[in-house]
Design a protein around this motif. Structure first.
Motif, PDB file in Angstrom:
ATOM      1  N   ALA A  17      -6.947 -10.537   1.511  1.00 45.18           N
ATOM      2  CA  ALA A  17      -7.182 -10.679   0.072  1.00 45.18           C
ATOM      3  C   ALA A  17      -7.603  -9.353  -0.551  1.00 45.18           C
ATOM      4  N   VAL A  18      -8.510  -8.637   0.099  1.00 46.75           N
ATOM      5  CA  VAL A  18      -9.014  -7.369  -0.445  1.00 46.75           C
ATOM      6  C   VAL A  18      -7.925  -6.299  -0.454  1.00 46.75           C
ATOM      7  N   VAL A  19      -7.145  -6.213   0.598  1.00 49.13           N
ATOM      8  CA  VAL A  19      -6.070  -5.211   0.638  1.00 49.13           C
ATOM      9  C   VAL A  19      -5.024  -5.531  -0.430  1.00 49.13           C
ATOM     10  N   GLY A  20      -4.635  -6.795  -0.550  1.00 46.33           N
ATOM     11  CA  GLY A  20      -3.674  -7.178  -1.592  1.00 46.33           C
ATOM     12  C   GLY A  20      -4.193  -6.864  -2.981  1.00 46.33           C
ATOM     13  N   LEU A  21      -5.449  -7.218  -3.233  1.00 39.75           N
ATOM     14  CA  LEU A  21      -6.078  -6.945  -4.525  1.00 39.75           C
ATOM     15  C   LEU A  21      -6.095  -5.443  -4.814  1.00 39.75           C
ATOM     16  N   ALA A  22      -6.499  -4.642  -3.842  1.00 38.73           N
ATOM     17  CA  ALA A  22      -6.599  -3.194  -4.053  1.00 38.73           C
ATOM     18  C   ALA A  22      -5.241  -2.573  -4.363  1.00 38.73           C
ATOM     19  N   LEU A  23      -4.212  -2.981  -3.639  1.00 35.86           N
ATOM     20  CA  LEU A  23      -2.881  -2.422  -3.898  1.00 35.86           C
ATOM     21  C   LEU A  23      -2.358  -2.827  -5.270  1.00 35.86           C
ATOM     22  N   PHE A  27      -2.012   0.135  -8.018  1.00 31.17           N
ATOM     23  CA  PHE A  27      -0.670   0.680  -8.191  1.00 31.17           C
ATOM     24  C   PHE A  27       0.248  -0.082  -9.131  1.00 31.17           C
ATOM     25  N   THR A  28      -0.280  -1.046  -9.885  1.00 33.02           N
ATOM     26  CA  THR A  28       0.578  -1.735 -10.849  1.00 33.02           C
ATOM     27  C   THR A  28      -0.069  -1.720 -12.225  1.00 33.02           C
ATOM     28  N   THR A  29       0.712  -2.110 -13.206  1.00 35.06           N
ATOM     29  CA  THR A  29       0.228  -2.094 -14.581  1.00 35.06           C
ATOM     30  C   THR A  29      -0.140  -3.479 -15.101  1.00 35.06           C
ATOM     31  N   VAL A  30      -0.195  -4.477 -14.221  1.00 37.30           N
ATOM     32  CA  VAL A  30      -0.603  -5.801 -14.692  1.00 37.30           C
ATOM     33  C   VAL A  30      -2.068  -5.739 -15.116  1.00 37.30           C
ATOM     34  N   ASP A  31      -2.449  -6.608 -16.049  1.00 36.50           N
ATOM     35  CA  ASP A  31      -3.827  -6.571 -16.539  1.00 36.50           C
ATOM     36  C   ASP A  31      -4.795  -6.919 -15.394  1.00 36.50           C
ATOM     37  N   PRO A  32      -6.047  -6.475 -15.500  1.00 36.71           N
ATOM     38  CA  PRO A  32      -7.005  -6.638 -14.399  1.00 36.71           C
ATOM     39  C   PRO A  32      -7.186  -8.069 -13.906  1.00 36.71           C
ATOM     40  N   ARG A  33      -7.326  -9.012 -14.799  1.00 36.18           N
ATOM     41  CA  ARG A  33      -7.544 -10.401 -14.372  1.00 36.18           C
ATOM     42  C   ARG A  33      -6.327 -10.936 -13.614  1.00 36.18           C
ATOM     43  N   THR A  34      -5.148 -10.705 -14.175  1.00 35.80           N
ATOM     44  CA  THR A  34      -3.916 -11.143 -13.513  1.00 35.80           C
ATOM     45  C   THR A  34      -3.740 -10.422 -12.188  1.00 35.80           C
ATOM     46  N   GLY A  35      -4.001  -9.128 -12.182  1.00 37.57           N
ATOM     47  CA  GLY A  35      -3.870  -8.344 -10.958  1.00 37.57           C
ATOM     48  C   GLY A  35      -4.794  -8.825  -9.853  1.00 37.57           C
ATOM     49  N   ALA A  87       6.541  -5.692 -13.564  1.00 39.66           N
ATOM     50  CA  ALA A  87       5.169  -5.410 -13.139  1.00 39.66           C
ATOM     51  C   ALA A  87       4.610  -6.557 -12.298  1.00 39.66           C
ATOM     52  N   THR A  88       4.860  -7.780 -12.716  1.00 39.47           N
ATOM     53  CA  THR A  88       4.367  -8.938 -11.967  1.00 39.47           C
ATOM     54  C   THR A  88       5.078  -9.036 -10.622  1.00 39.47           C
ATOM     55  N   ALA A  89       6.392  -8.856 -10.617  1.00 36.78           N
ATOM     56  CA  ALA A  89       7.143  -8.902  -9.358  1.00 36.78           C
ATOM     57  C   ALA A  89       6.681  -7.797  -8.415  1.00 36.78           C
ATOM     58  N   LEU A  90       6.422  -6.611  -8.951  1.00 35.87           N
ATOM     59  CA  LEU A  90       5.934  -5.504  -8.127  1.00 35.87           C
ATOM     60  C   LEU A  90       4.553  -5.833  -7.550  1.00 35.87           C
ATOM     61  N   PHE A  94       3.703  -5.977  -3.629  1.00 40.34           N
ATOM     62  CA  PHE A  94       2.635  -5.214  -2.969  1.00 40.34           C
ATOM     63  C   PHE A  94       1.711  -6.125  -2.173  1.00 40.34           C
ATOM     64  N   ALA A  95       1.292  -7.223  -2.788  1.00 39.73           N
ATOM     65  CA  ALA A  95       0.318  -8.107  -2.145  1.00 39.73           C
ATOM     66  C   ALA A  95       0.888  -8.757  -0.887  1.00 39.73           C
ATOM     67  N   ILE A  96       2.060  -9.355  -1.007  1.00 40.97           N
ATOM     68  CA  ILE A  96       2.633 -10.061   0.140  1.00 40.97           C
ATOM     69  C   ILE A  96       3.061  -9.066   1.232  1.00 40.97           C
ATOM     70  N   SER A  97       3.577  -7.923   0.827  1.00 39.61           N
ATOM     71  CA  SER A  97       3.983  -6.915   1.815  1.00 39.61           C
ATOM     72  C   SER A  97       2.792  -6.338   2.566  1.00 39.61           C
ATOM     73  N   SER A  98       1.644  -6.241   1.885  1.00 39.95           N
ATOM     74  CA  SER A  98       0.454  -5.738   2.574  1.00 39.95           C
ATOM     75  C   SER A  98       0.076  -6.660   3.727  1.00 39.95           C
ATOM     76  N   HIS A  99       0.189  -7.959   3.508  1.00 40.65           N
ATOM     77  CA  HIS A  99      -0.113  -8.921   4.562  1.00 40.65           C
ATOM     78  C   HIS A  99       0.860  -8.742   5.731  1.00 40.65           C
ATOM     79  N   LEU A 100       2.132  -8.651   5.413  1.00 40.37           N
ATOM     80  CA  LEU A 100       3.133  -8.510   6.474  1.00 40.37           C
ATOM     81  C   LEU A 100       2.960  -7.209   7.234  1.00 40.37           C
ATOM     82  N   LEU A 101       2.657  -6.129   6.538  1.00 40.63           N
ATOM     83  CA  LEU A 101       2.470  -4.847   7.212  1.00 40.63           C
ATOM     84  C   LEU A 101       1.268  -4.889   8.156  1.00 40.63           C
ATOM     85  N   ILE A 102       0.160  -5.412   7.675  1.00 34.28           N
ATOM     86  CA  ILE A 102      -1.039  -5.501   8.522  1.00 34.28           C
ATOM     87  C   ILE A 102      -0.731  -6.333   9.767  1.00 34.28           C
TER      88      ILE A 102
END
Length: 166
Positions: A17-23, A27-35, A87-90, A94-102
């Motif tokens: 959760a923390v790694v997904g949130l941080a990425l 690295f995206t332009t979605v608003d903070p709450r949505t991000g 932006a939302t798709a990106l 990022f979030a789902i790929s971070s899980h897969l990479l880890i």
């Protein structure tokens, strides 16, 4: 389930959760709450396989279909189809790929070539103490560098009447 396993899972889930949130926030332009919610929810999404009944078997097992690039691509494509914003798709990517990479670095690996049942992994202890500390440190560093999230969290903690001791 034994207490050690429960603690391991809590820490592993929190790390994803923390790694997904941080990425997403870094690295995206979605608003903070949505991000924040996109990073947490989609950073954890591959582990939804814990809810599959054991009787279903392969590929509906832990580190089966939900731990594959094909699944990630389907999720990102679906989110883009619904939201129609890059932006939302990106952010979801990022979030789902971070899980897969880890998880791909761990001894169990992931299903890189799904639907072919095969895994490869360097066998790193990414969910051990050292790996967890490294991932949290990098994530918090990214949040400090690219956002003001940690400043906001500090202000929230120090509010009068917010549980501060002073």
């Amino acid at each position: 389930m034994e207490p050690g396993r429960v603690l391991f899972l809590i820490v592993a889930f929190a790390t994803h959760a923390v790694v997904g949130l941080a990425l997403v926030r870094g690295f995206t332009t979605v608003d903070p709450r949505t991000g924040t919610w996109l990073g947490v929810v989609f950073g954890l999404l591959p582990d939804a396989d814990f809810f599959f009944p054991a009787a279903w078997g392969w590929p509906f097992v832990h580190r089966g279909i939900t731990h594959s690039p094909l699944f990630a691509l389907a999720v990102v494509t679906g989110v883009y189809g619904i939201r129609r914003t890059r932006a939302t798709a990106l952010a979801v990517g990022f979030a789902i790929s971070s899980h897969l990479l880890i998880d791909s670095l761990s001894p169990m690996g992931i299903q890189w070539l799904y639907p072919i049942e095969t895994t490869w992994s360097p066998g790193l202890d990414v969910h051990g103490a050292t790996g967890t500390i490294l991932l949290w440190s990098l994530s918090l560093g990214l949040l400090a560098w690219r956002t003001d999230d940690l400043d906001e969290f500090g202000r929230w903690l120090s509010r009068d009447g917010g549980g501060s001791h002073g």
